[in-house]
Design a protein around this motif. Structure first.
Motif, PDB file in Angstrom:
ATOM      1  N   ALA A 101       0.858  -1.194   0.000  1.00  0.00           N
ATOM      2  CA  ALA A 101       0.000   0.000   0.000  1.00  0.00           C
ATOM      3  C   ALA A 101       0.884   1.229   0.000  1.00  0.00           C
ATOM      4  O   ALA A 101       2.085   1.142   0.234  1.00  0.00           O
ATOM      5  N   GLY A 102       0.294   2.362  -0.245  1.00  0.00           N
ATOM      6  CA  GLY A 102       1.056   3.613  -0.202  1.00  0.00           C
ATOM      7  C   GLY A 102       1.876   3.823  -1.459  1.00  0.00           C
ATOM      8  O   GLY A 102       1.909   2.980  -2.355  1.00  0.00           O
ATOM      9  N   ASP A 103       2.523   4.982  -1.521  1.00  0.00           N
ATOM     10  CA  ASP A 103       3.314   5.326  -2.706  1.00  0.00           C
ATOM     11  C   ASP A 103       4.756   4.920  -2.512  1.00  0.00           C
ATOM     12  O   ASP A 103       5.224   4.751  -1.398  1.00  0.00           O
ATOM     13  N   VAL A 104       5.449   4.823  -3.633  1.00  0.00           N
ATOM     14  CA  VAL A 104       6.876   4.553  -3.574  1.00  0.00           C
ATOM     15  C   VAL A 104       7.560   5.715  -2.866  1.00  0.00           C
ATOM     16  O   VAL A 104       7.277   6.878  -3.148  1.00  0.00           O
ATOM     17  N   LYS A 105       8.448   5.413  -1.934  1.00  0.00           N
ATOM     18  CA  LYS A 105       9.132   6.476  -1.208  1.00  0.00           C
ATOM     19  C   LYS A 105      10.461   6.820  -1.867  1.00  0.00           C
ATOM     20  O   LYS A 105      11.052   7.845  -1.604  1.00  0.00           O
ATOM     21  N   TYR A 106      10.922   5.891  -2.701  1.00  0.00           N
ATOM     22  CA  TYR A 106      12.119   6.175  -3.473  1.00  0.00           C
ATOM     23  C   TYR A 106      11.687   6.929  -4.715  1.00  0.00           C
ATOM     24  O   TYR A 106      11.324   6.339  -5.715  1.00  0.00           O
ATOM     25  N   THR A 107      11.709   8.221  -4.652  1.00  0.00           N
ATOM     26  CA  THR A 107      11.346   9.009  -5.820  1.00  0.00           C
ATOM     27  C   THR A 107      12.435   8.819  -6.870  1.00  0.00           C
ATOM     28  O   THR A 107      13.503   8.286  -6.584  1.00  0.00           O
ATOM     29  N   PHE A 108      12.159   9.303  -8.073  1.00  0.00           N
ATOM     30  CA  PHE A 108      13.157   9.165  -9.131  1.00  0.00           C
ATOM     31  C   PHE A 108      14.461   9.821  -8.704  1.00  0.00           C
ATOM     32  O   PHE A 108      15.550   9.291  -8.920  1.00  0.00           O
ATOM     33  N   ARG A 109      14.343  10.967  -8.044  1.00  0.00           N
ATOM     34  CA  ARG A 109      15.547  11.682  -7.623  1.00  0.00           C
ATOM     35  C   ARG A 109      16.369  10.859  -6.630  1.00  0.00           C
ATOM     36  O   ARG A 109      17.581  10.752  -6.745  1.00  0.00           O
ATOM     37  N   LYS A 110      15.661  10.260  -5.670  1.00  0.00           N
ATOM     38  CA  LYS A 110      16.379   9.449  -4.677  1.00  0.00           C
ATOM     39  C   LYS A 110      17.026   8.228  -5.323  1.00  0.00           C
ATOM     40  O   LYS A 110      18.136   7.838  -4.973  1.00  0.00           O
TER      41      LYS A 110
END
Ligand code: UDP
Ligand code: MG
Length: 327
Positions: free
Chosen positions: A202-211
Motif C-alpha cells: 500500500a502507499g506510494d513509492v518512497k524512493y522518488t526518481f531523484r532518490k
C-alpha cells in the motif's frame, strides 16, 4: 536474554503498510527457533508511522525502534538499525512487503549451511512500470561492469547478514553508504536466493526518481573509478576528432575549390562539443570531490530523536541522544 535474530525495517511514511507488515512478519517471528527482535527505524516520517511504532512496542516488546531526527534516507536508516541491533543473525527488509518476510526461514537455512551473507535476488518485478524496470536492469549491469567488487545484479537490500558481517559494516566509517556494495565488498561466503518481487502492499513509492538516481550515482562513484578515467578517454577522443578535422580542412583548402567549410556553424559545433565534454568531466570530478568533502567533515551519520527497547537494562528507554557512540 539477547535476541538470536534481528529484523531491521526502515520506515518512511508507511502508515498504510505497518499493520499488515507486522502481521506477516510476526508470523515468521513466531516460527523462528530463537528470540527475535524486530527493529523498526523511523526515517523522519511525517504521518502516523512513529505513533504506530510506539503502539506496537507497547503491545509486543519484541518490537523495538529507533527514530531518526529527520529523513536521512533509506541507506542511513538501515545503517542506524545495523548499529543498534544485537542478534547473531540480522535480516534487512522493506516495510512495504515487496520483500516477502516468508523468505526469511529459507535464508536462515542457508546461514546454517555456512553462508554469512544471503541476499535475495529478484527474478521478476511484478507490476512495476517499464521505466523503473528498464533503468534498474540497465543500472545493475553497468554497475557490475564498472565496479571494483562483484556486486550481484538485481539485488536490493533484502538480505541476511551474520554478526561478523554486521560488525565489519559497522566498523566502516564511510558516509555515502551503498549497502549492497559494502555488503559485496565484505566478502565471506555469499549466496543468492531467488524471489519474485511483489508489488508494494500500500502507499506510494518512497524512493522518488531523484532518490533512486542519487542512489545509483552513489553506487557507481563509491565502487568505481572508471568515471574519472572517462574524461581522459573523452579528451583523447576530442583530440583525435580535432586532428581529423585539421586534416580535412587542409585537404579542402588545397584540393577542393569551393570548400564546404564556410560559416560559423562548424566552429559553434566544435565549441559546444568541447564545452560539453569539459563540463561533463568537471561534473564527474565534482562527484568524487563532493564525496571527499562529505568524508572529511566527519559528521555523525544520523541524529536520533527517540530510542525504545534497547536500553531496558539501564532503565532509560527513551533517552534522546544526538550523537551515536556506543550501544
Ligand atoms: N525508505 C526510507 N527512507 C526514505 C525512502 C524510503 O526509510 O527516504 C524506506 C521505505 O519506507 C521502505 C523502503 O525504504 O521501507 C523502500 O522504499 P520503497 O518501497 O519506497 O522503494 P523501492 O525500493 O520499492 O523502490
Ligand atoms: Mg518498495
Amino acid at each position: 536474554m539477547l535476541p538470536k535474530y534481528s529484523f531491521i525495517i526502515p520506515i518512511y511514511n508507511e502508515e498504510d503498510t505497518i499493520e499488515e507488515m507486522y502481521r506477516r512478519v510476526s508470523i515468521v517471528m513466531n516460527r523462528m527457533d530463537g528470540p527475535v527482535e524486530l527493529c523498526l527505524v523511523n526515517d523522519g516520517s511525517s504521518d502516523r508511522s512513529l505513533q504506530m511504532m510506539r503502539e506496537l512496542h507497547q503491545k509486543d516488546p519484541r518490537v523495538i525502534y529507533l527514530s531518526l531526527a529527520r529523513n536521512f534516507g533509506h541507506q542511513i536508516a538501515v545503517t542506524a538499525g545495523l548499529n543498534f541491533v544485537r542478534g547473531q543473525v540480522v535480516v534487512i527488509l522493506d516495510a512495504d512487503l515487496q520483500d516477502p518476510p516468508e523468505l526469511i526461514p529459507d535464508m536462515v537455512e542457508k546461514w546454517r549451511q555456512g553462508y554469512q551473507i544471503v541476499y535475495a535476488q529478484r527474478i521478476q518485478r511484478r507490476q512495476e512500470g517499464w521505466f523503473k524496470r528498464f533503468t534498474a536492469y540497465a543500472f545493475y549491469r553497468i554497475l557490475k561492469n564498472l565496479a571494483d567488487v562483484d556486486i550481484p545484479t538485481d539485488t536490493g537490500d533484502f538480505c541476511l547478514l551474520d554478526r561478523k558481517v554486521v560488525d565489519v559494516l559497522n566498523a566502516m566509517s564511510e558516509r555515502n553508504r551503498y549497502i549492497r556494495g559494502l555488503r559485496a565488498w565484505v566478502g565471506f561466503n555469499q549466496i543468492a536466493i531467488k524471489f519474485e518481487r511483489d508489488p508494494r502492499f500500500a502507499g506510494d513509492v518512497k524512493y522518488t526518481f531523484r532518490k533512486s538516481l542519487a542512489l545509483a550515482i552513489n553506487g557507481l562513484v563509491s565502487f568505481s573509478k572508471v568515471p574519472l578515467r572517462l574524461s581522459t578517454y573523452m579528451g583523447f577522443l576530442a583530440a583525435l576528432v580535432s586532428l581529423f578535422m585539421c586534416m580535412l580542412v587542409l585537404y579542402w583548402r588545397l584540393f577542393v575549390p569551393h570548400s564546404p567549410l564556410t560559416g560559423m556553424a562548424i566552429i559553434l559545433i566544435a565549441i559546444f562539443f568541447l564545452g560539453a565534454v569539459q563540463l561533463f568531466s568537471i561534473g564527474i570530478l565534482g562527484e568524487y570531490i563532493g564525496r571527499i568533502y562529505e568524508e572529511v567533515k566527519q559528521r555523525p551519520l544520523y541524529t536520533l530523536a527517540e530510542v525504545a527497547g534497547f536500553y531496558e537494562e539501564q532503565g532509560d528507554t527513551q533517552k534522546p541522544i544526538s550523537v551515536v557512540k556506543e550501544k
